[in-house]
Write an enzyme that holds these catalytic residues in place. Sequence first.
Site, mmCIF file in Angstrom:
data_model
loop_
_atom_site.group_PDB
_atom_site.id
_atom_site.type_symbol
_atom_site.label_atom_id
_atom_site.label_comp_id
_atom_site.label_asym_id
_atom_site.label_seq_id
_atom_site.Cartn_x
_atom_site.Cartn_y
_atom_site.Cartn_z
ATOM 1 N N GLY A 31 0.875 -1.130 0.141
ATOM 2 C CA GLY A 31 -0.013 0.062 0.008
ATOM 3 C C GLY A 31 0.711 1.264 0.028
ATOM 4 O O GLY A 31 1.873 1.348 -0.097
ATOM 5 N N ALA A 32 0.252 2.628 0.253
ATOM 6 C CA ALA A 32 0.737 3.746 0.215
ATOM 7 C C ALA A 32 1.387 4.012 -1.195
ATOM 8 O O ALA A 32 2.444 4.234 -1.426
ATOM 9 C CB ALA A 32 1.958 4.002 1.184
ATOM 10 N N HIS A 34 1.984 4.498 -5.195
ATOM 11 C CA HIS A 34 2.516 5.557 -5.990
ATOM 12 C C HIS A 34 2.816 5.129 -7.373
ATOM 13 O O HIS A 34 2.367 4.135 -7.761
ATOM 14 C CB HIS A 34 4.042 6.039 -5.529
ATOM 15 C CG HIS A 34 4.997 4.768 -5.129
ATOM 16 N ND1 HIS A 34 5.532 4.227 -6.132
ATOM 17 C CD2 HIS A 34 5.319 4.405 -3.910
ATOM 18 C CE1 HIS A 34 6.256 3.202 -5.641
ATOM 19 N NE2 HIS A 34 6.137 3.147 -4.400
ATOM 20 N N GLY A 36 5.129 3.830 -9.117
ATOM 21 C CA GLY A 36 5.940 2.553 -9.374
ATOM 22 C C GLY A 36 4.944 1.557 -9.293
ATOM 23 O O GLY A 36 4.904 0.667 -9.972
ATOM 24 N N HIS A 37 4.192 1.482 -8.288
ATOM 25 C CA HIS A 37 3.019 0.402 -7.999
ATOM 26 C C HIS A 37 2.237 0.428 -9.136
ATOM 27 O O HIS A 37 1.851 -0.527 -9.756
ATOM 28 C CB HIS A 37 2.193 0.665 -6.852
ATOM 29 C CG HIS A 37 3.078 0.750 -5.421
ATOM 30 N ND1 HIS A 37 3.143 1.522 -4.636
ATOM 31 C CD2 HIS A 37 3.556 -0.332 -4.817
ATOM 32 C CE1 HIS A 37 3.776 1.415 -3.565
ATOM 33 N NE2 HIS A 37 4.142 0.178 -3.550
ATOM 34 N N GLY A 148 8.753 -4.964 -8.675
ATOM 35 C CA GLY A 148 9.742 -3.906 -9.293
ATOM 36 C C GLY A 148 11.214 -4.286 -9.306
ATOM 37 O O GLY A 148 11.607 -4.765 -8.089
ATOM 38 N N ARG A 188 8.003 4.680 1.393
ATOM 39 C CA ARG A 188 8.873 5.463 2.661
ATOM 40 C C ARG A 188 9.152 6.885 2.381
ATOM 41 O O ARG A 188 9.209 7.497 3.078
ATOM 42 C CB ARG A 188 10.043 4.436 2.942
ATOM 43 C CG ARG A 188 9.767 3.292 3.663
ATOM 44 C CD ARG A 188 11.019 2.629 3.968
ATOM 45 N NE ARG A 188 10.764 1.370 4.898
ATOM 46 C CZ ARG A 188 10.540 0.356 4.432
ATOM 47 N NH1 ARG A 188 10.518 -0.100 3.103
ATOM 48 N NH2 ARG A 188 10.278 -0.862 5.270
HETATM 49 P P1 AMP Z 1 6.099 -2.316 -1.489
HETATM 50 O O1 AMP Z 1 4.546 -1.951 -1.590
HETATM 51 O O2 AMP Z 1 7.018 -1.578 -1.446
HETATM 52 O O3 AMP Z 1 6.081 -3.691 -0.917
HETATM 53 O O4 AMP Z 1 6.031 -2.725 -3.469
HETATM 54 C C1 AMP Z 1 5.183 -3.598 -3.990
HETATM 55 C C2 AMP Z 1 5.921 -3.823 -5.403
HETATM 56 O O5 AMP Z 1 6.031 -2.514 -5.962
HETATM 57 C C3 AMP Z 1 7.077 -4.688 -5.395
HETATM 58 O O6 AMP Z 1 7.194 -5.502 -6.457
HETATM 59 C C4 AMP Z 1 8.293 -3.396 -5.685
HETATM 60 O O7 AMP Z 1 9.314 -3.714 -6.034
HETATM 61 C C5 AMP Z 1 7.317 -2.476 -6.608
HETATM 62 N N1 AMP Z 1 7.823 -1.198 -6.534
HETATM 63 C C6 AMP Z 1 7.981 -0.367 -5.417
HETATM 64 N N2 AMP Z 1 8.512 1.005 -5.618
HETATM 65 C C7 AMP Z 1 8.774 1.020 -6.984
HETATM 66 C C8 AMP Z 1 9.339 1.665 -7.897
HETATM 67 N N3 AMP Z 1 9.846 2.823 -7.723
HETATM 68 N N4 AMP Z 1 9.283 1.342 -9.368
HETATM 69 C C9 AMP Z 1 8.685 0.049 -9.603
HETATM 70 N N5 AMP Z 1 8.297 -0.817 -9.122
HETATM 71 C C10 AMP Z 1 8.356 -0.335 -7.554
#
Ligand code: AMP
Length: 280
Positions: A31-32, A34, A36-37, A148, A188
């Site tokens: 969650g949270a 952005h 990237g997700h 990612g 973060r």
């Molecule tokens: P998280 O919510 O941080 O656990 O991330 C969930 C998914 O989003 C994971 O596969 C991460 O690698 C991917 N992710 C997080 N940040 C980015 C980013 N800046 N660009 C691409 N994928 C991302």
Amino acid sequence: MVIFKTKKLLLAYLKKIRKANPQIGFVPTMGALHKGHISLIEKSVKTNTVTICSIFVNPTQFNNKKDFDHYPITIQKDINLLINAGCTVLFLPSVSEMYPVGAKLKNYNLGVIETVLEGKFRPGHYQGVCQIVDKLLTLVHPNHLYMGQKDYQQCMVIKKLIALENFNTKLHICNTVRESSGLAMSSRNLRLNSKEKIVSTIIYQVLQLMKQQILPGNVTALKNKMIKKLESKNLLVDYVEIADAKNLNLIDYWDGKSKLVALIAASVQDVRLIDNLPLN
Ligand code: AMP
């Protein structure tokens, strides 16, 4: 978009839709959300009939309670972003739903990959990641899984998990999405103030310098120089490493041929950031 909070309801939905033999894409997150997700969701939406996103802040992958307690939660905004991106299903379970009291936690034979880099600095982190991703893949059985490259080591761990547990799922490793400043997008980053956000851009600058300056031979001096650069901006450095891009074996000497990736973990105040860049 439909939202399910229990495994039972998600499974009932999946049973129904599987009759039409859909291609299922899956994007696990904490969650949270952005850009990237959302780039992962959009990739999945393009090629699958159904895209499932999970939002679950997984307690077993946090080795630092403060980090877990401070993890940002922006659920209403996340739901809106997912709807706009065309996501079909959001799975939003509680901790007790994923970890019923008394249930035993599995242990995975990940080998050296969990002893280096994030594995070394966050003991138990990748066991926790595997525990939750294993549970989610067992529920969803997606054809395609999108993750990612921002979390380079995590992608390698999940590749290993898929092989260990024989999941019939193809892992797609997607490019890191960055702010225009170069800072890798991360949930973060919400904990950084505007000044700290500017300071944090040094991480990507250092990665780019490493790409420009790497030469065959001993690379220790280059790593040490880059640690000093980060420290000159008051970052607290966990590591600046160069590794074989295929297996994450750390290298001090480059033969000039093998594919390399540079990886950094450093904190700005108490916000720990990671990033990486393939070097050649
Ligand atoms: P998280 O919510 O941080 O656990 O991330 C969930 C998914 O989003 C994971 O596969 C991460 O690698 C991917 N992710 C997080 N940040 C980015 C980013 N800046 N660009 C691409 N994928 C991302």
